[in-house]
Design a protein around this motif. Structure first.
Motif, PDB file in Angstrom:
ATOM      1  N   ALA A 108      -2.674   2.238 -12.937  1.00 21.82           N
ATOM      2  CA  ALA A 108      -2.732   3.705 -13.029  1.00 21.82           C
ATOM      3  C   ALA A 108      -1.349   4.336 -12.825  1.00 21.82           C
ATOM      4  O   ALA A 108      -1.009   5.328 -13.468  1.00 21.82           O
ATOM      5  CB  ALA A 108      -3.717   4.246 -11.988  1.00 21.82           C
ATOM      6  N   HIS A 109      -0.539   3.745 -11.954  1.00 22.49           N
ATOM      7  CA  HIS A 109       0.795   4.289 -11.649  1.00 22.49           C
ATOM      8  C   HIS A 109       1.876   3.788 -12.603  1.00 22.49           C
ATOM      9  O   HIS A 109       2.974   4.316 -12.610  1.00 22.49           O
ATOM     10  CB  HIS A 109       1.216   3.911 -10.215  1.00 22.49           C
TER      11      HIS A 109
ATOM     12  N   GLU B 257       0.840  -1.213   0.000  1.00 22.19           N
ATOM     13  CA  GLU B 257       0.000   0.000   0.000  1.00 22.19           C
ATOM     14  C   GLU B 257       0.875   1.263   0.000  1.00 22.19           C
ATOM     15  O   GLU B 257       0.549   2.247  -0.656  1.00 22.19           O
ATOM     16  CB  GLU B 257      -0.928   0.003   1.233  1.00 22.19           C
ATOM     17  N   THR B 258       1.984   1.207   0.738  1.00 26.16           N
ATOM     18  CA  THR B 258       2.893   2.364   0.797  1.00 26.16           C
ATOM     19  C   THR B 258       3.556   2.607  -0.555  1.00 26.16           C
ATOM     20  O   THR B 258       3.761   3.747  -0.957  1.00 26.16           O
ATOM     21  CB  THR B 258       3.947   2.148   1.904  1.00 26.16           C
ATOM     22  N   VAL B 259       3.869   1.516  -1.253  1.00 23.20           N
ATOM     23  CA  VAL B 259       4.419   1.629  -2.617  1.00 23.20           C
ATOM     24  C   VAL B 259       3.471   2.442  -3.490  1.00 23.20           C
ATOM     25  O   VAL B 259       3.878   3.380  -4.189  1.00 23.20           O
ATOM     26  CB  VAL B 259       4.642   0.216  -3.227  1.00 23.20           C
ATOM     27  N   ILE B 260       2.181   2.089  -3.424  1.00 21.33           N
ATOM     28  CA  ILE B 260       1.194   2.762  -4.272  1.00 21.33           C
ATOM     29  C   ILE B 260       0.988   4.208  -3.817  1.00 21.33           C
ATOM     30  O   ILE B 260       1.000   5.135  -4.623  1.00 21.33           O
ATOM     31  CB  ILE B 260      -0.143   1.985  -4.245  1.00 21.33           C
TER      32      ILE B 260
ATOM     33  N   ASP C 122      -8.069  -6.458  -6.235  1.00 16.16           N
ATOM     34  CA  ASP C 122      -8.469  -5.775  -7.479  1.00 16.16           C
ATOM     35  C   ASP C 122      -8.113  -4.294  -7.406  1.00 16.16           C
ATOM     36  O   ASP C 122      -7.691  -3.698  -8.396  1.00 16.16           O
ATOM     37  CB  ASP C 122      -9.984  -5.933  -7.705  1.00 16.16           C
ATOM     38  N   ASP C 123      -8.304  -3.731  -6.223  1.00 15.06           N
ATOM     39  CA  ASP C 123      -8.000  -2.308  -6.036  1.00 15.06           C
ATOM     40  C   ASP C 123      -6.498  -2.044  -6.230  1.00 15.06           C
ATOM     41  O   ASP C 123      -6.107  -1.093  -6.908  1.00 15.06           O
ATOM     42  CB  ASP C 123      -8.441  -1.898  -4.620  1.00 15.06           C
ATOM     43  N   GLN C 124      -5.655  -2.929  -5.647  1.00 15.72           N
ATOM     44  CA  GLN C 124      -4.197  -2.758  -5.832  1.00 15.72           C
ATOM     45  C   GLN C 124      -3.834  -2.864  -7.311  1.00 15.72           C
ATOM     46  O   GLN C 124      -3.052  -2.059  -7.828  1.00 15.72           O
ATOM     47  CB  GLN C 124      -3.440  -3.824  -5.035  1.00 15.72           C
TER      48      GLN C 124
ATOM     49  N   GLY D  99      -1.560  -6.321 -17.258  1.00 17.95           N
ATOM     50  CA  GLY D  99      -0.819  -5.468 -18.191  1.00 17.95           C
ATOM     51  C   GLY D  99       0.407  -4.818 -17.587  1.00 17.95           C
ATOM     52  O   GLY D  99       1.023  -3.946 -18.201  1.00 17.95           O
ATOM     53  N   GLY D 100       0.803  -5.230 -16.380  1.00 20.39           N
ATOM     54  CA  GLY D 100       1.964  -4.628 -15.715  1.00 20.39           C
ATOM     55  C   GLY D 100       3.288  -5.085 -16.312  1.00 20.39           C
ATOM     56  O   GLY D 100       3.384  -6.167 -16.891  1.00 20.39           O
ATOM     57  N   THR D 101       4.316  -4.251 -16.151  1.00 17.68           N
ATOM     58  CA  THR D 101       5.658  -4.572 -16.639  1.00 17.68           C
ATOM     59  C   THR D 101       6.356  -5.508 -15.658  1.00 17.68           C
ATOM     60  O   THR D 101       6.533  -5.157 -14.487  1.00 17.68           O
ATOM     61  CB  THR D 101       6.499  -3.291 -16.791  1.00 17.68           C
ATOM     62  N   VAL D 102       6.756  -6.686 -16.134  1.00 17.12           N
ATOM     63  CA  VAL D 102       7.480  -7.654 -15.310  1.00 17.12           C
ATOM     64  C   VAL D 102       8.967  -7.567 -15.657  1.00 17.12           C
ATOM     65  O   VAL D 102       9.348  -7.604 -16.827  1.00 17.12           O
ATOM     66  CB  VAL D 102       6.957  -9.088 -15.546  1.00 17.12           C
TER      67      VAL D 102
END
Ligand SMILES: [Zn+2]
Length: 402
Positions: free
Chosen positions: A270-271, A240-243, A262-264, A310-313
């Motif tokens: 978005a980030h 959560e702190t990362v976000i 789902d929220d994370q 869709g995140g970058t791994v």
């Protein structure tokens, strides 16, 4: 006779330096994946001059300079140089790396990194007194190694992780002002990014999390200088702190959580947050194989969710902290969640794009001559990503299997 000897010595030195600098290296006869989504080009030729790829094409279509050093790649597969986005130069061998004899350092670099195809690595925490001089010696050609990028670490007050020896002094911060100062100081000495312990593992005691306002202060310093911020999240609060603080890269999955919410996932998207899974690390943290299986299932599930979102791994193993140098297990575990081509992308195009290295990650004319020659095709068997025949960085062979 003195002038003659001097002239001879100078002449020899001159020619040695000239040939080392101007060497043209050619890979000939292998099958080439110019990028993870490209079709394989059979019977390929890659010409490298002055550290840059000067020509790529099919054998017969590309001129091979007469004085080139030709490496026969028949039956092998050529791909772009690999990135390991989570390593540490902290093993005892790196102590006094600025002055220690070069040969054992090159030898260990080979065991740990270059024989696994790594041409660029992110060191996410080490003693800069040892590791910054190590980078200089690699750049000078004294030690055969990868390009190294460094992230300076910042810990929450009272958050000295249980696995780091007590005698190692760590920058623990209690206020945003202290975080600002540490981030500035790290970047001022030549580090390329910042790593925050948004959650520090304390063994039997509760995880110590970093206040989001402290994390945010360090992120603002780094982002103002165009530098990325990594975080060791450890638990849900750490994620959560990362976000909340706009950290760029999760340096690990979170072994204590079964899944991202789902929220994370929506906020990662978005980030534009990236993830380094470090799955093989979690085979080493507990002795009970049942618990290990649970950790691997949970972290593998997070990787799958993150990728499908869709995140970058980014490929990364935490090697140097772990002694698992062989990358076979990591690519196998990643392959449970990702395709072969996605694993290849995590080693090449994903980090090059994410870290804005515009001339890395692909085998194309004008790109950096960072390449890996594999014994087999990684698209037909992902384990071939760990079967390295040669590693080339900036046009120099830094590892070649005997
Ligand atoms: Zn690490």
């Amino acid at each position: 006779m003195i002038w003659l000897r001097t002239a001879l010595v100078l002449g020899l030195l001159g020619s040695a330096v000239a040939s080392a600098d101007a060497e043209t290296v050619v890979l000939r006869g292998g099958s080439l994946y110019a990028s993870p989504d490209a079709t394989a080009l059979p019977d390929a030729v890659v010409v490298m001059t002055d550290g840059v790829i000067s020509a790529v094409g099919k054998f017969g279509d590309v001129q091979v300079p007469a004085d080139a050093r030709v490496i026969d790649c028949s039956g092998k597969t050529i791909v772009a140089g690999f990135w390991n986005s989570h390593v540490h130069f902290t093993e005892p061998v790196w102590r006094n790396a600025g002055t220690a004899p070069a040969a054992p350092l090159t030898q260990h670099m080979q065991e740990m990194l270059t024989r696994w195809g790594f041409t660029t690595v992110w060191d996410l925490g080490s003693d800069p007194g040892d590791s910054l001089p190590l980078r200089q010696r690699i750049a000078k050609g004294e030690i055969a190694g990868p390009t190294i990028l460094f992230a300076g670490n910042i810990f929450p007050k009272g958050g000295h992780p249980v696995y780091i020896p007590r005698e190692v002094q760590l920058p623990e911060v209690a206020t945003p002002e202290e975080a600002t100062k540490w981030a500035r100081d790290w970047l001022a000495i030549g580090e390329d990014g910042i790593k925050l312990f948004t959650g520090a593992f304390m063994g039997d005691k509760p995880v110590v999390n970093m206040d989001p306002a402290i994390a945010k202060a360090a992120v603002e310093v780094a982002h103002a200088q165009g530098k990325p911020v990594f975080a060791h999240p450890q638990n849900k609060v750490g994620v959560e702190t990362v976000i909340a603080s706009d950290v760029d890269v999760l340096a690990h999955t979170t072994p204590g959580e079964r899944a991202y919410t789902d929220d994370q996932l929506a906020r990662f998207k978005a980030h534009g947050t990236a993830l380094i899974p470090t799955l093989s690390l979690f085979t080493t943290v507990v002795l009970d194989p049942n618990v290990t299986n649970r950790l691997i299932a949970a972290t593998g599930n997070q990787l799958k969710q993150f990728s499908e979102n869709g995140g970058t791994v980014l490929f990364g193993t935490d090697v140097g902290f772990t002694q698992i140098y062989d990358t076979t297990q990591e690519v196998e575990l990643m392959h449970r969640a990702l395709s072969e081509r996605q694993v290849l992308a995590s080693l090449t195009t994903n980090p090059a794009t994410f870290f804005k290295a515009a001339k890395k990650g692909r085998v194309e004319t004008g790109f950096d001559a960072d390449l890996v020659v594999l014994d087999g095709d990684p698209v037909s068997d992902v384990r071939n990503l760990a079967k390295v025949s040669a590693t080339i960085r900036a046009g120099h062979v830094i590892y070649q299997k005997r």
